[in-house]
Design a protein around this motif. Sequence first.
Motif, PDB file in Angstrom:
ATOM      1  N   ASP A   1      -4.370 -19.471 -79.085  1.00  0.00           N
ATOM      2  CA  ASP A   1      -4.372 -17.998 -78.231  1.00  0.00           C
ATOM      3  C   ASP A   1      -2.676 -18.951 -77.870  1.00  0.00           C
ATOM      4  OD1 ASP A   1      -7.038 -17.003 -78.661  1.00  0.00           O
ATOM      5  OD2 ASP A   1      -7.909 -18.343 -76.655  1.00  0.00           O
ATOM      6  N   MET A   2      -2.495 -20.184 -77.798  1.00  0.00           N
ATOM      7  CA  MET A   2      -1.654 -20.396 -77.409  1.00  0.00           C
ATOM      8  C   MET A   2      -0.490 -20.378 -78.249  1.00  0.00           C
ATOM      9  SD  MET A   2      -0.641 -24.965 -77.229  1.00  0.00           S
ATOM     10  CE  MET A   2      -1.446 -25.916 -75.762  1.00  0.00           C
ATOM     11  N   THR A   3      -0.596 -20.184 -79.184  1.00  0.00           N
ATOM     12  CA  THR A   3       0.575 -19.684 -80.366  1.00  0.00           C
ATOM     13  C   THR A   3       0.993 -18.327 -79.957  1.00  0.00           C
ATOM     14  OG1 THR A   3      -0.452 -20.957 -81.840  1.00  0.00           O
ATOM     15  CG2 THR A   3       1.544 -19.541 -82.344  1.00  0.00           C
ATOM     16  N   ILE A   4       0.402 -17.772 -79.820  1.00  0.00           N
ATOM     17  CA  ILE A   4       0.602 -16.405 -79.256  1.00  0.00           C
ATOM     18  C   ILE A   4       0.378 -16.550 -77.991  1.00  0.00           C
ATOM     19  CG2 ILE A   4      -0.853 -14.062 -78.967  1.00  0.00           C
ATOM     20  CD1 ILE A   4      -2.617 -15.107 -81.158  1.00  0.00           C
TER      21      ILE A   4
ATOM     22  N   PHE B   1      -1.514  -9.109 -86.968  1.00  0.00           N
ATOM     23  CA  PHE B   1      -0.400  -8.609 -87.800  1.00  0.00           C
ATOM     24  C   PHE B   1       1.198  -9.004 -86.836  1.00  0.00           C
ATOM     25  CE2 PHE B   1      -4.377  -6.236 -87.325  1.00  0.00           C
ATOM     26  CZ  PHE B   1      -4.599  -5.770 -88.743  1.00  0.00           C
ATOM     27  N   ILE B   2       2.012  -9.194 -87.392  1.00  0.00           N
ATOM     28  CA  ILE B   2       3.789  -9.182 -86.802  1.00  0.00           C
ATOM     29  C   ILE B   2       4.182  -8.527 -87.310  1.00  0.00           C
ATOM     30  CG2 ILE B   2       4.898 -11.485 -86.083  1.00  0.00           C
ATOM     31  CD1 ILE B   2       1.480 -12.173 -87.494  1.00  0.00           C
ATOM     32  N   GLU B   3       4.979  -7.505 -86.927  1.00  0.00           N
ATOM     33  CA  GLU B   3       5.860  -6.991 -87.168  1.00  0.00           C
ATOM     34  C   GLU B   3       7.604  -7.981 -86.743  1.00  0.00           C
ATOM     35  OE1 GLU B   3       6.182  -3.665 -85.230  1.00  0.00           O
ATOM     36  OE2 GLU B   3       4.511  -3.078 -85.616  1.00  0.00           O
ATOM     37  N   PRO B   4       8.579  -7.696 -87.822  1.00  0.00           N
ATOM     38  CA  PRO B   4       9.920  -8.248 -87.980  1.00  0.00           C
ATOM     39  C   PRO B   4      10.530  -7.967 -86.564  1.00  0.00           C
ATOM     40  CG  PRO B   4       9.511  -7.070 -90.340  1.00  0.00           C
ATOM     41  CD  PRO B   4       8.263  -6.354 -89.469  1.00  0.00           C
ATOM     42  N   ALA B   5      10.828  -9.071 -86.398  1.00  0.00           N
ATOM     43  CA  ALA B   5      11.269  -9.418 -84.854  1.00  0.00           C
ATOM     44  C   ALA B   5      12.106 -10.543 -84.596  1.00  0.00           C
ATOM     45  CB  ALA B   5       9.955  -9.231 -83.606  1.00  0.00           C
ATOM     46  N   VAL B   6      13.083 -10.497 -83.431  1.00  0.00           N
ATOM     47  CA  VAL B   6      13.369 -11.435 -83.199  1.00  0.00           C
ATOM     48  C   VAL B   6      12.841 -11.388 -81.606  1.00  0.00           C
ATOM     49  CG1 VAL B   6      16.424 -11.698 -82.246  1.00  0.00           C
ATOM     50  CG2 VAL B   6      15.561  -9.741 -84.013  1.00  0.00           C
ATOM     51  N   TYR B   7      13.292 -12.817 -81.757  1.00  0.00           N
ATOM     52  CA  TYR B   7      12.656 -13.469 -80.218  1.00  0.00           C
ATOM     53  C   TYR B   7      13.760 -13.775 -78.905  1.00  0.00           C
ATOM     54  CZ  TYR B   7       8.353 -16.434 -82.419  1.00  0.00           C
ATOM     55  OH  TYR B   7       7.801 -17.003 -83.255  1.00  0.00           O
ATOM     56  N   HIS B   8      13.717 -13.749 -78.145  1.00  0.00           N
ATOM     57  CA  HIS B   8      14.277 -13.668 -76.772  1.00  0.00           C
ATOM     58  C   HIS B   8      14.480 -14.652 -76.121  1.00  0.00           C
ATOM     59  CE1 HIS B   8      16.026 -10.108 -77.970  1.00  0.00           C
ATOM     60  NE2 HIS B   8      15.168  -9.390 -78.188  1.00  0.00           N
TER      61      HIS B   8
ATOM     62  N   LEU C   1       1.879 -17.450 -87.963  1.00  0.00           N
ATOM     63  CA  LEU C   1       2.217 -16.889 -86.868  1.00  0.00           C
ATOM     64  C   LEU C   1       4.157 -17.009 -86.121  1.00  0.00           C
ATOM     65  CD1 LEU C   1      -1.100 -17.019 -84.541  1.00  0.00           C
ATOM     66  CD2 LEU C   1      -0.107 -14.922 -85.925  1.00  0.00           C
ATOM     67  N   MET C   2       3.950 -18.243 -85.590  1.00  0.00           N
ATOM     68  CA  MET C   2       5.818 -18.366 -84.966  1.00  0.00           C
ATOM     69  C   MET C   2       6.552 -18.198 -86.011  1.00  0.00           C
ATOM     70  SD  MET C   2       5.432 -21.520 -82.708  1.00  0.00           S
ATOM     71  CE  MET C   2       3.821 -23.159 -83.549  1.00  0.00           C
ATOM     72  N   ALA C   3       6.540 -17.619 -87.592  1.00  0.00           N
ATOM     73  CA  ALA C   3       7.849 -17.732 -88.127  1.00  0.00           C
ATOM     74  C   ALA C   3       8.108 -16.500 -88.763  1.00  0.00           C
ATOM     75  CB  ALA C   3       7.416 -18.981 -90.178  1.00  0.00           C
TER      76      ALA C   3
ATOM     77  N   HIS D   1       6.036 -15.273 -74.521  1.00  0.00           N
ATOM     78  CA  HIS D   1       6.937 -15.812 -73.515  1.00  0.00           C
ATOM     79  C   HIS D   1       8.346 -15.989 -74.674  1.00  0.00           C
ATOM     80  CE1 HIS D   1       4.180 -17.706 -71.200  1.00  0.00           C
ATOM     81  NE2 HIS D   1       5.257 -17.225 -69.642  1.00  0.00           N
ATOM     82  N   PHE D   2       8.118 -15.824 -74.987  1.00  0.00           N
ATOM     83  CA  PHE D   2       9.522 -15.494 -76.186  1.00  0.00           C
ATOM     84  C   PHE D   2       9.707 -14.441 -77.021  1.00  0.00           C
ATOM     85  CE2 PHE D   2      11.386 -20.346 -76.842  1.00  0.00           C
ATOM     86  CZ  PHE D   2      10.608 -20.733 -75.922  1.00  0.00           C
ATOM     87  N   GLY D   3       9.211 -13.732 -76.293  1.00  0.00           N
ATOM     88  CA  GLY D   3       9.082 -12.006 -76.702  1.00  0.00           C
ATOM     89  C   GLY D   3       8.983 -11.453 -77.322  1.00  0.00           C
ATOM     90  N   VAL D   4       7.887 -11.945 -78.482  1.00  0.00           N
ATOM     91  CA  VAL D   4       6.842 -11.136 -79.643  1.00  0.00           C
ATOM     92  C   VAL D   4       5.957 -11.450 -79.066  1.00  0.00           C
ATOM     93  CG1 VAL D   4       6.965 -11.910 -82.084  1.00  0.00           C
ATOM     94  CG2 VAL D   4       9.160 -12.364 -81.256  1.00  0.00           C
ATOM     95  N   LYS D   5       5.052 -10.184 -79.824  1.00  0.00           N
ATOM     96  CA  LYS D   5       3.944  -9.539 -79.654  1.00  0.00           C
ATOM     97  C   LYS D   5       3.581 -10.036 -80.824  1.00  0.00           C
ATOM     98  CE  LYS D   5       3.173  -6.977 -75.082  1.00  0.00           C
ATOM     99  NZ  LYS D   5       4.797  -7.193 -74.878  1.00  0.00           N
ATOM    100  N   VAL D   6       2.061 -10.123 -80.784  1.00  0.00           N
ATOM    101  CA  VAL D   6       1.303 -10.474 -81.827  1.00  0.00           C
ATOM    102  C   VAL D   6       0.115  -9.660 -81.764  1.00  0.00           C
ATOM    103  CG1 VAL D   6      -0.237 -11.823 -83.317  1.00  0.00           C
ATOM    104  CG2 VAL D   6       1.606 -12.875 -82.696  1.00  0.00           C
TER     105      VAL D   6
END
Length: 433
Positions: free
Chosen positions: A201-204, A223-230, A176-178, A209-214
């Motif tokens: 749940d904690m990971t998601i 499901f995870i779309e290409p995105a940039v962490y903020h 998920l994080m990658a 908090h770092f700007g990426v939704k799962v």
Amino acid sequence: MQLYHVKPRREPIEAVIRVPGSKSMSNRAFLLAALSPEPVTLYHLLESQDTIYMARALSQVGVFIDWDTKTEVALVKGGRRPTGKNHFFVGNAGTAMRFLVSYLALGEGEFVIDGDERMRERPIEDLLVALRELGVSVASENGNGCPPVRVEAKGVEGGQCHLPGEKSSQYLSSLLMAAPLFFRETEIRVEGELASKPYADMTIAMMAHFGVKVRQDGYEKFFIEPAVYHSPGKYLIEADASSASYFLAMGAILGGEVRLEGIGSESLQGDSRFAYVLQQMGCEVEYQPQAVVLRSEGKLKGIDVDLNAMPDLVPTLAVVALFAEGKTRIHNVANLRIKECDRLSALATEFQRIGAQVEEGSDYLVVSGGGNYHGAQLRTYQDHRMAMAFSLIGLKVEGIVVENPACVSKSFPHYFEYFEKIVEARQRLILPS
Ligand SMILES: O=C(O)C1=C[C@@H](OP(=O)(O)O)[C@@H](O)[C@H](O)C1
Ligand SMILES: C=C(OP(=O)(O)O)C(=O)O
């Protein structure tokens, strides 16, 4: 060998305790900060073996980490894909091993991630198979499905992958994080029941908090779309709810009042719900947004409980069960056999040494409480949770000796300092003082 002779305590305790930062949150925060293009300052980081291994590995691939362990604050500057040829050693840190594999696959180079003897017995093949489906060249070097893991990195294509869920949630957290940095949208299909769900749940929640939704469909599809962490700029790590469990257990067994600061109803940690389990055994419990209060008269009763969501608290609860009337059945915890040691077997073996009655099944433990126990020297199997849990037995049973207490440094290096202060306190105690 180093030994710790536990001093019993007869009186109830009254303590307000803030334990060090969460191991799980610290290692996720390091990784998410490494993936963020802008700098992040992390607060209340845990300094322990597992987090040091994580930070060291990230530094090896050029992530800038300025960590002031006195103030527990680190400035992290990442944002570049890992490159080069590198060898990493992560001891027995499950989170570091599993999280780093997918992270390194994002880069360009040849990486080998190894651990200690026990880590080389802890399975990781399910994660590797999923990564291969996503286009990564990755293998268990010894061909036995365990570390060391070799990654020949050239970025990750993405797409659909299948991941058996029963052994560990860490594989899912790793993907998920990658995944936002994979080239295409990714769908992770979990097969079987996902273990340790609160950690996913904690990971998601932390990714958010770092700007990426799962997006998720239960715990079966993610499901995870290409995105940039903020970068959130600043990120505060909660106190570690697993480390805190030993002090709640102390309160439950000895009676009195324990207030935990920094872990409450708003916590992202599944283990923060442990006081509810102790409530079922007879304790009085109060949850506030940032604190938990437990009151006990020291009279406990056995319970039947599924602890799949709180695997790290099985040793703590098993020890509390020794001092409860009747039987406690802890079930749905098969993956305890692939942790720092085979925890079901270790608990059963060591409990027998003090004269306790315990039944060990493939995925459960039944502890008969209220017995007449006697002192013994207890093995800890290089497992921090064995050492911390066994120290609690000595509060009530004369002559308990814990072998190799230093193994607590995996997640809570100063555990025995906290423990001793509480055992010796003559009045209401505030820790750290
Ligand atoms: O993701 C995490 O931070 C963790 C997940 C759990 O492992 P499993 O998912 O392997 O049960 C837990 O036991 C471990 O201490 C930390
Ligand atoms: C199981 C544990 O750790 P890990 O899997 O992260 O090594 C633990 O801390 O109890």
